[in-house]
Design an enzyme around this catalytic site. Sequence first.
Site, mmCIF file in Angstrom:
data_model
loop_
_atom_site.group_PDB
_atom_site.id
_atom_site.type_symbol
_atom_site.label_atom_id
_atom_site.label_comp_id
_atom_site.label_asym_id
_atom_site.label_seq_id
_atom_site.Cartn_x
_atom_site.Cartn_y
_atom_site.Cartn_z
ATOM 1 N N HIS B 326 0.807 -1.219 0.000
ATOM 2 C CA HIS B 326 0.000 0.000 0.000
ATOM 3 C C HIS B 326 0.838 1.266 0.000
ATOM 4 O O HIS B 326 0.383 2.316 -0.456
ATOM 5 C CB HIS B 326 -0.950 0.013 1.195
ATOM 6 C CG HIS B 326 -2.145 -0.861 0.974
ATOM 7 N ND1 HIS B 326 -2.135 -2.192 1.276
ATOM 8 C CD2 HIS B 326 -3.358 -0.607 0.446
ATOM 9 C CE1 HIS B 326 -3.309 -2.721 0.962
ATOM 10 N NE2 HIS B 326 -4.066 -1.781 0.439
ATOM 11 N N GLY B 327 2.037 1.183 0.537
ATOM 12 C CA GLY B 327 2.850 2.400 0.513
ATOM 13 C C GLY B 327 4.100 2.258 1.340
ATOM 14 O O GLY B 327 4.193 1.386 2.208
#
Lengths: 312, 466
Positions: B326-327
């Site tokens: 996701h990041g």
Amino acid sequence: MKKFLQKLILFSFVFFLFAIIVLVASSAIVAPKLSKRGRGCVLDKLNRIQNIQQPKIVLVGGSNICYNTNSKLIEDSLHMPVADMSINANVGMQFYFESVKPYLKSGDIVILTPEYDAYSKINFLGDESMYELNIIHPKFISILSAKQWLRLPLYIGNILKDNYNILVADKNSKISNGRYDYNAWGDYEGHKNLPSQSGKFMNNKEDDYNLKENQIINEDFIQLVKNFSIYCKQKNIKCFIGYGVYAKKLVPEEYAFKIHNELKEMNWFTNNPNDCLYDANQLFDSPNHLLFNLQNQRTEKIIALLKKQLHN
Amino acid sequence: MLFNSWTFLIFFPIVFILYWFVVNKSIKMQNAFLAITGFVFYGWWDWRFLLLLLLSLITDFAVGYFLQTTINTAKRKLLIIFSLAFNIGLLVVFKYYNFFAQSLQNIFSVFGLKVDFVTVNIILPVGISFYTFQSLSYTIQVYRKKMEATKDFIAYAAYISFFPQLIAGPIEKATQFLPKFFEKRIFNYTQATSGVKLILWGYFKKVVIADTCAAYVNDIFNNYTHYKGFILIIGAVYFAFQIYCDFSGYTDIARGLAKLLGFELMLNFNYPYFAKNIREFWHRWHISLSTWFRDYLFVPLGGSKKTINKTAINILIVFLVSGLWHGANATFICWGLLHALYYLPSVYIKRKEQTYSRLINTLNIFITFALVTFAWIFFRANTITDAFHYINRMFHWNGIQFPGKTSAFFLILFLLMIDWVGRNNENALTGFVNKFPSVRYAMYLILAVFILANFYQQQSFIYFQF
């Protein structure tokens, strides 16, 4: 496919019809409430410009005029009645020109002070605030340009949302800038005794107000101003242009002179930006608005500059 | 190009008309057209990253081709390693480099060592995690001999750059989705109307609910030190619905657009907030990513075929990688870890399928939602420290008060009503209007007006950053 497209087109048609009905109905309900808000002052301003004696002085531009000018002082000094027709830069300069044109007569003096950013922004057409004015005063529909009509669908949703907010969501919220904060001449007085909020806009990270050296000047806007000046000349109306109030730190000199160069054939009551630049602590809630107690000082400066030009 | 922009509202009808009326003579023409529209759609955002998409596309197409033509196992292994290294390398360079460099710097500084890694200011190409995963699924499936590599570059380009799902999924597996680009597309009325309904409901969820919640969420999370107690709880709940409506709204629009072009995309959200436990939640939330990780990470790690402890470790790895996907931020890793902790008890405590009373089911739904929402705080917070402070302040009770206006609250109630009534359908709106057919058109009109009234906000989709 045919059945699908037929249904889709029918639905789209009914939807837009429905949206327009909701738009018109909600606008009609909202109009009285809206006219009590800041932009409702346009009704009083129109009333004044129609009823004062000729020849007159008409102030045209954005809120930098109504926040920073004492029209009565100009009236007393130059012995001519004054109508301050300025509202808010978002309304768009085209609106200002078109809305005052019908009331300008031979011998009048127009003082034009567009905001600095008006020269570089594309939305001199006014966008949604222009449509808000149409709700307040439906006669303005006649001054909408073809471009504005084309842009209307983009704002239907926006207007619906605004109408909803006024009717339902913000029903009980306090209005900070109301129609009755403007005096009989059309100057704003709602900031009387209020302190500077310069911390908010001088440190604006989004750079909304920070003009850059390489700011590109909008040619359409320049043309609009030139056309208005030609219109005035044809009608024997004196039109002066000058810089609006702005925060010292935020205007690069080069940009100011670029504007002057573009419009050098016009009558400038001042082409020196320093006449209009102020320190942050002298400003109210934006780089365009002076504190109320500086209104007279600013007005006296304009009067002096104007007198000089009128004697020439 | 954003789905919720005026540009897209002009772009799609043009694509639709040309697709069905001009380039409909052959599948090849339709595929070429889809590939071009995909490039235009992606390049509209920043044309420079189009080169990255093209590079990824050409590389994996070539890898697929050589995997097909090479019999030598060692060479095949090298090829798949190259594809993995290339795709993951892209992610590392564009998404994780700064994160790893700074993390290592911090670790060294704990031991008193000063190491300076050069950090670079790179813009994250939108949707990179989605299209690299979709591209990887192709080479892996060809490597596993689950499918034959395609020789049709145009069809492959159309598959990777298929604009409805290019930027935020669903991540379609090559075995399921690529063959559809070789089938003749016939316009189907039922499929098209179902697509329009999905688009309508998707836009409503994104433009009206998610964007309304976003205003409050941004204010509460960015200024959480000014709030405490109930408002912070509401902030987390609003975020739970913001991210759900934002992402599932995007998916609904993507699926609806695909249907209008004659394609079926997989279901990505199946009413996740009605899940009765965390395991079920993960079967309902971002299904395409969960199945991707299951097939290409969990199973290769050994899945659940070995010891129970090994299974638990595999699950932990999957959740951590999922968080990292996701990041590049410790907050996402924490979020993944938290979900792993929620999930692991179900590995150790095997229960028989049981039918519970309605009350127990409701309670289970509520508890699952509360756990998921709690984890979202880590997902949304700017830093780990912020997340802990937020949670700490959340327990300073000061009575019940709503932030600002209650419009978001009523919109969430409306969403829950529609979702609950229509939960047995792939599209809640269809399920709802089927139950109340007399209000069908009134419902469509009202939703459309609400969308129009909120359309100007044009806020980006949360998952575009991943």
